[in-house]
Write an enzyme that holds these catalytic residues in place. Structure first.
Site, PDB file in Angstrom:
ATOM      1  N   GLY A 321       0.850  -1.189   0.000  1.00 11.54           N
ATOM      2  CA  GLY A 321       0.000   0.000   0.000  1.00 11.54           C
ATOM      3  C   GLY A 321       0.880   1.231   0.000  1.00 11.54           C
ATOM      4  O   GLY A 321       1.044   1.930  -1.002  1.00 11.54           O
ATOM      5  N   ARG A 322       1.554   1.422   1.143  1.00  5.15           N
ATOM      6  CA  ARG A 322       2.440   2.578   1.312  1.00  5.15           C
ATOM      7  C   ARG A 322       3.474   2.684   0.188  1.00  5.15           C
ATOM      8  O   ARG A 322       3.738   3.779  -0.316  1.00  5.15           O
ATOM      9  CB  ARG A 322       3.160   2.425   2.652  1.00  5.15           C
ATOM     10  CG  ARG A 322       4.009   3.614   3.068  1.00  5.15           C
ATOM     11  CD  ARG A 322       4.962   3.241   4.212  1.00  5.15           C
ATOM     12  NE  ARG A 322       4.322   2.456   5.232  1.00  5.15           N
ATOM     13  CZ  ARG A 322       3.694   2.959   6.299  1.00  5.15           C
ATOM     14  NH1 ARG A 322       3.647   4.249   6.491  1.00  5.15           N
ATOM     15  NH2 ARG A 322       3.121   2.166   7.180  1.00  5.15           N
ATOM     16  N   ARG A 359       0.068  10.664  11.686  1.00  6.72           N
ATOM     17  CA  ARG A 359       1.123   9.666  11.860  1.00  6.72           C
ATOM     18  C   ARG A 359       2.234  10.126  12.799  1.00  6.72           C
ATOM     19  O   ARG A 359       2.832   9.318  13.492  1.00  6.72           O
ATOM     20  CB  ARG A 359       1.694   9.246  10.497  1.00  6.72           C
ATOM     21  CG  ARG A 359       0.633   8.588   9.599  1.00  6.72           C
ATOM     22  CD  ARG A 359       1.228   7.891   8.390  1.00  6.72           C
ATOM     23  NE  ARG A 359       2.019   6.746   8.778  1.00  6.72           N
ATOM     24  CZ  ARG A 359       3.319   6.733   8.859  1.00  6.72           C
ATOM     25  NH1 ARG A 359       4.013   7.813   8.544  1.00  6.72           N
ATOM     26  NH2 ARG A 359       3.955   5.657   9.242  1.00  6.72           N
ATOM     27  N   TYR A 363       2.510   7.603  15.703  1.00  6.91           N
ATOM     28  CA  TYR A 363       3.638   6.661  15.613  1.00  6.91           C
ATOM     29  C   TYR A 363       4.987   7.319  15.843  1.00  6.91           C
ATOM     30  O   TYR A 363       6.014   6.678  15.619  1.00  6.91           O
ATOM     31  CB  TYR A 363       3.710   6.023  14.217  1.00  6.91           C
ATOM     32  CG  TYR A 363       2.436   5.461  13.666  1.00  6.91           C
ATOM     33  CD1 TYR A 363       1.784   4.411  14.306  1.00  6.91           C
ATOM     34  CD2 TYR A 363       1.893   5.950  12.487  1.00  6.91           C
ATOM     35  CE1 TYR A 363       0.616   3.880  13.771  1.00  6.91           C
ATOM     36  CE2 TYR A 363       0.739   5.424  11.949  1.00  6.91           C
ATOM     37  CZ  TYR A 363       0.100   4.388  12.598  1.00  6.91           C
ATOM     38  OH  TYR A 363      -1.039   3.860  12.066  1.00  6.91           O
ATOM     39  N   CYS A 390      -6.127  22.162  18.859  1.00  2.00           N
ATOM     40  CA  CYS A 390      -6.020  22.507  20.271  1.00  2.00           C
ATOM     41  C   CYS A 390      -5.391  21.341  21.025  1.00  2.00           C
ATOM     42  O   CYS A 390      -6.058  20.628  21.776  1.00  2.00           O
ATOM     43  CB  CYS A 390      -7.414  22.826  20.789  1.00  2.00           C
ATOM     44  SG  CYS A 390      -7.319  23.683  22.340  1.00  2.00           S
ATOM     45  N   TYR A 420      -1.810   6.693   4.210  1.00  2.00           N
ATOM     46  CA  TYR A 420      -2.257   6.794   5.610  1.00  2.00           C
ATOM     47  C   TYR A 420      -2.324   8.231   6.131  1.00  2.00           C
ATOM     48  O   TYR A 420      -2.191   8.446   7.338  1.00  2.00           O
ATOM     49  CB  TYR A 420      -1.386   5.916   6.519  1.00  2.00           C
ATOM     50  CG  TYR A 420      -1.339   4.473   6.073  1.00  2.00           C
ATOM     51  CD1 TYR A 420      -2.482   3.679   6.125  1.00  2.00           C
ATOM     52  CD2 TYR A 420      -0.174   3.912   5.556  1.00  2.00           C
ATOM     53  CE1 TYR A 420      -2.463   2.359   5.690  1.00  2.00           C
ATOM     54  CE2 TYR A 420      -0.146   2.595   5.111  1.00  2.00           C
ATOM     55  CZ  TYR A 420      -1.297   1.827   5.191  1.00  2.00           C
ATOM     56  OH  TYR A 420      -1.265   0.524   4.754  1.00  2.00           O
TER      57      TYR A 420
HETATM   58  C1  LIG Z   1      -3.293  -7.378   5.538  1.00  2.00           C
HETATM   59  C2  LIG Z   1      -2.563  -6.173   5.106  1.00  2.00           C
HETATM   60  N1  LIG Z   1      -2.075  -6.124   3.853  1.00  2.00           N
HETATM   61  C3  LIG Z   1      -1.420  -5.043   3.402  1.00  2.00           C
HETATM   62  C4  LIG Z   1      -1.196  -3.944   4.210  1.00  2.00           C
HETATM   63  C5  LIG Z   1      -0.474  -2.792   3.615  1.00  2.00           C
HETATM   64  O1  LIG Z   1       0.623  -2.421   4.304  1.00  2.00           O
HETATM   65  P1  LIG Z   1       1.634  -1.324   3.694  1.00  2.00           P
HETATM   66  O2  LIG Z   1       0.822  -0.137   3.335  1.00  2.00           O
HETATM   67  O3  LIG Z   1       2.551  -1.076   4.787  1.00  2.00           O
HETATM   68  O4  LIG Z   1       2.262  -1.950   2.498  1.00  2.00           O
HETATM   69  C6  LIG Z   1      -1.658  -3.964   5.532  1.00  2.00           C
HETATM   70  C7  LIG Z   1      -1.361  -2.853   6.463  1.00  2.00           C
HETATM   71  O5  LIG Z   1      -0.399  -2.894   7.203  1.00  2.00           O
HETATM   72  C8  LIG Z   1      -2.363  -5.092   5.993  1.00  2.00           C
HETATM   73  O6  LIG Z   1      -2.850  -5.129   7.220  1.00  2.00           O
HETATM   74  N1  LIG Z   2      -1.649   3.148   9.315  1.00  2.00           N
HETATM   75  C1  LIG Z   2      -0.306   2.739   9.570  1.00  2.00           C
HETATM   76  C2  LIG Z   2       0.047   1.385   9.142  1.00  2.00           C
HETATM   77  C3  LIG Z   2      -0.973   0.339   9.388  1.00  2.00           C
HETATM   78  C4  LIG Z   2      -1.268  -0.312   8.103  1.00  2.00           C
HETATM   79  C5  LIG Z   2      -2.462  -1.171   8.091  1.00  2.00           C
HETATM   80  N2  LIG Z   2      -2.342  -2.449   8.752  1.00  2.00           N
HETATM   81  C6  LIG Z   2       0.684   3.784   9.129  1.00  2.00           C
HETATM   82  O1  LIG Z   2       0.329   4.874   8.852  1.00  2.00           O
HETATM   83  O2  LIG Z   2       1.849   3.572   9.069  1.00  2.00           O
END
Ligand SMILES: Cc1ncc(COP(=O)(O)O)c(C=O)c1O
Ligand SMILES: N[C@@H](CCCC[NH3+])C(=O)O
Length: 462
Positions: A321-322, A359, A363, A390, A420
Site C-alpha cells: 500500500g504505502r 502519523r 507513531y 487545540c 495513511y
Molecule cells: C493485511 C494487510 N495487507 C497489506 C497492508 C499494507 O501495508 P503497507 O501499506 O505497509 O504496504 C496492511 C497494512 O499494514 C495489511 O494489514
Molecule cells: N496506518 C499505519 C500502518 C498500518 C497499516 C495497516 N495495517 C501507518 O500509517 O503507518
C-alpha cells in the site's frame, strides 16, 4: 540499507540542547528525489513544480492544506510492482489511500486490490474493479459485509477468526457459491515501524496463530466446509519494514504450514500471500528496497523453502500500500505563524495538522519538509512544524530545518504523505478534510474534494 533512526535529539517535551543534533542539510532548497514524488522539481522562479505545475498556482486554485498526488508516479510505481512480480499477483492495499480515481488507475495498470471494509469494497466496485480481482480483509467483518462480498463475487476473502469461517461458509451456502478464501495466520514475527521483532507468541488482534495450532485447526474447519475453497495462506507481518529478514521468517513458517497441511490432509494449497509492509523514504536517511529486489528476494525464499519441504511452489501474492502511494503525494500548507522560542527552536504553525496527518502524533513518525513557494539563501533554522489544533501533540514534523527568513504566507510542503494521511484524516476541531488533487502532464484535477462546513453541519442533525 539504512533507515531513519530518530536522531538523538529531544523527544516529547524535552529541551533541545543546542548543537547536539543532526546537522542541517547542505542545501535547504534541494528536493531529494528519494523523498519527493517523481515529477517534483523547481521552476525558474524558485517555486516547486509538480507535473509541470507551480505549487503556488496549485495553492491559489485549490487552497491549502491540500494533498497533491502525482498520477504518473502512482502509475509508474504500479507498473514497477507488477513488472517485478510478473508470475505473481500484486494487490494494492486500499487502506493506504483509496478513491475512485485510484481504482481506475489500478485497473488500467493491471493491479488487484485489497479492501478491508464494506465501504472500501463499495468504492472499488463502484469504480469498476472486477470483483474477482478484489481480496477482502478485516478482523471483524460484519455479516452484511461478508454477504455483500460473497454476492459481489470477490476473488478471495481472507479469514481472520473461527467465527468468520462459519459466517463466510454460511453466506456462501446461502448464495449458492463456493467462496475462495485464504486463512490469515500470525507467524510469530511482529514488525514494528522501523524494525521487526520475533515474538514467542502472538498478542494482537489479527489472524490465527501458527503456534498453539489455531491456524491448523482453522485449516481443518475450512477444508470440511463444502461452500469454502481454501486457496491459500496469508501472512502480513507489519508496516514500514526495511529488512527482508522478517519476510524470510514469515515465508518459512507459512511454507511449513503448507507442508503440514499436505502431510495431514493430502492437499497442496496453490497460493500464499506475504502481505504488504514495505517501507518508503520519509526522509533522506531512509533507503528502501526497490520492488524488483523485494520480488527477487521473496521468490528465492519461497522457492528454497518449498524445495526443502518438497512442495510445488505456490502462486505468490503481495499487498503493498504505502510503497505504491506513499511517495506519490505531498501535503501543501500555508505558514500561518512563526514563533521563536529563544534557545529552543522555532515553531512554525500551518493551516492543517494532526487532522490531515496523524502519523507523527500516533507513531512518532519522521517526516521532512521544505519551503516550496520560493527558494531562500537564509541560514537554516531549527523548527518544529505544528498544526492549528487545540493539542500540544499536534506536530506534523518534529524536527526540521527551514530557512530563517520563513514568514507567514510562505508555502511549505511535507513529502511522502500519500499513504495513511488522507486515509486516516479526521475532523478534529471540526477541521475540514483537505482535497486530493491529482496532477499529470500540466493538468490538475480534484479527485477527492475538500470538505465544506456544510458537509459537517449536515451530519449534525441535533
Ligand atoms: C493485511 C494487510 N495487507 C497489506 C497492508 C499494507 O501495508 P503497507 O501499506 O505497509 O504496504 C496492511 C497494512 O499494514 C495489511 O494489514
Ligand atoms: N496506518 C499505519 C500502518 C498500518 C497499516 C495497516 N495495517 C501507518 O500509517 O503507518
Amino acid at each position: 540499507m539504512s533507515r531513519s533512526a530518530h536522531p538523538a535529539g529531544p523527544r516529547h517535551g524535552e529541551v533541545f540542547p543546542e548543537g547536539h543534533y543532526t546537522p542541517p542539510p547542505k542545501d535547504l532548497n534541494a528536493l531529494d528525489p528519494r523523498v519527493w514524488a517523481r515529477t517534483v522539481g523547481r521552476g525558474g522562479d524558485g517555486a516547486a513544480t509538480v507535473a509541470g505545475l507551480a505549487v503556488t498556482d496549485l495553492a491559489e486554485e485549490f487552497g491549502t492544506p491540500a494533498y497533491i498526488l502525482d498520477e504518473d508516479d502512482f502509475r509508474a510505481r504500479c507498473r514497477a510492482w507488477s513488472d517485478a512480480f510478473s508470475g505473481a499477483d500484486v494487490f494494492y492495499a486500499g487502506k493506504a489511500f483509496l478513491s475512485r480515481a485510484v481504482v481506475r488507475w489500478l485497473r488500467e495498470e493491471g493491479l488487484n486490490l485489497d479492501v478491508c471494509s464494506g465501504t472500501e469494497l463499495a468504492v472499488a466496485l463502484d469504480a469498476g474493479m472486477p470483483a474477482e480481482r478484489i481480496a477482502f480483509h478485516g478482523n471483524n467483518k460484519t455479516a452484511e459485509e461478508i454477504e455483500r462480498a460473497v454476492e459481489a463475487g470477490v476473488g478471495r476473502i481472507v479469514l481472520d477468526s473461527f467465527q468468520e469461517i462459519a459466517r463466510v461458509a454460511h453466506a456462501a451456502q446461502r448464495a449458492g457459491v463456493r467462496q475462495r478464501v485464504q486463512i490469515r495466520v500470525t507467524v510469530g514475527v511482529e514488525a514494528h515501524t522501523h524494525e521487526f521483532i520475533a515474538t514467542a507468541h502472538e498478542d494482537q488482534k489479527f489472524g490465527l496463530a501458527l503456534q498453539g495450532g489455531q491456524a491448523a485447526e482453522a485449516v481443518r474447519r475450512v477444508l470440511n466446509l463444502p461452500s469454502l475453497e481454501l486457496a491459500g495462506i496469508h501472512s502480513h507481518i507489519g508496516s514500514q519494514i526495511f529488512d527482508m529478514a522478517g519476510f524470510e521468517v514469515s515465508a518459512r513458517r507459512v511454507v511449513g504450514l503448507l507442508r503440514d497441511i499436505r502431510d495431514e490432509h493430502g492437499v497442496e494449497l496453490p497460493e500464499i500471500d506475504l502481505g504488504g509492509g514495505l517501507g518508503i523514504a520519509y526522509t533522506s536517511e531512509d533507503d528502501p528496497c526497490e520492488p524488483h529486489e523485494i520480488a527477487k528476494s521473496l521468490a528465492e525464499i519461497v522457492t528454497r523453502e518449498c524445495a526443502a519441504a518438497d512442495l510445488t511452489v505456490p502462486r505468490l501474492s503481495v499487498e503493498p500500500g504505502r510503497a505504491i502511494v506513499g511517495p506519490t503525494a505531498f501535503t501543501l500548507y500555508t505558514v500561518g505563524t512563526v514563533k521563536e522560542l529563544p534557545g529552543l527552536r522555532t515553531y512554525v504553525s500551518v493551516d492543517g495538522g494532526m487532522s490531515d496527518n496523524i502519523r507523527t502524533a500516533l507513531y512518532d513518525a519522521d517526516y521532512s519538509v521544505a519551503l516550496v513557494s520560493r527558494t531562500s539563501n537564509a541560514e537554516p533554522m531549527l523548527t518544529r512544524v505544528v498544526g492549528k489544533h487545540c493539542e500540544s501533540g499536534d506536530i506534523v514534523v518534529r524536527d526540521a530545518y527551514l530557512p530563517a527568513d520563513l514568514a507567514p504566507g510562505d508555502l511549505i510542503a511535507v513529502p511522502a504523505t500519500g499513504a495513511y494521511c488522507r486515509a486516516m484524516a479526521s475532523n478534529y476541531n471540526h477541521a475540514l478534510r483537505p482535497p486530493v488533487v491529482a496532477v499529470r502532464d500540466g493538468e490538475a484535477r480534484v479527485i477527492v474534494r475538500r470538505e465544506t462546513e456544510d458537509d459537517l453541519l449536515r451530519l449534525d442533525v441535533g
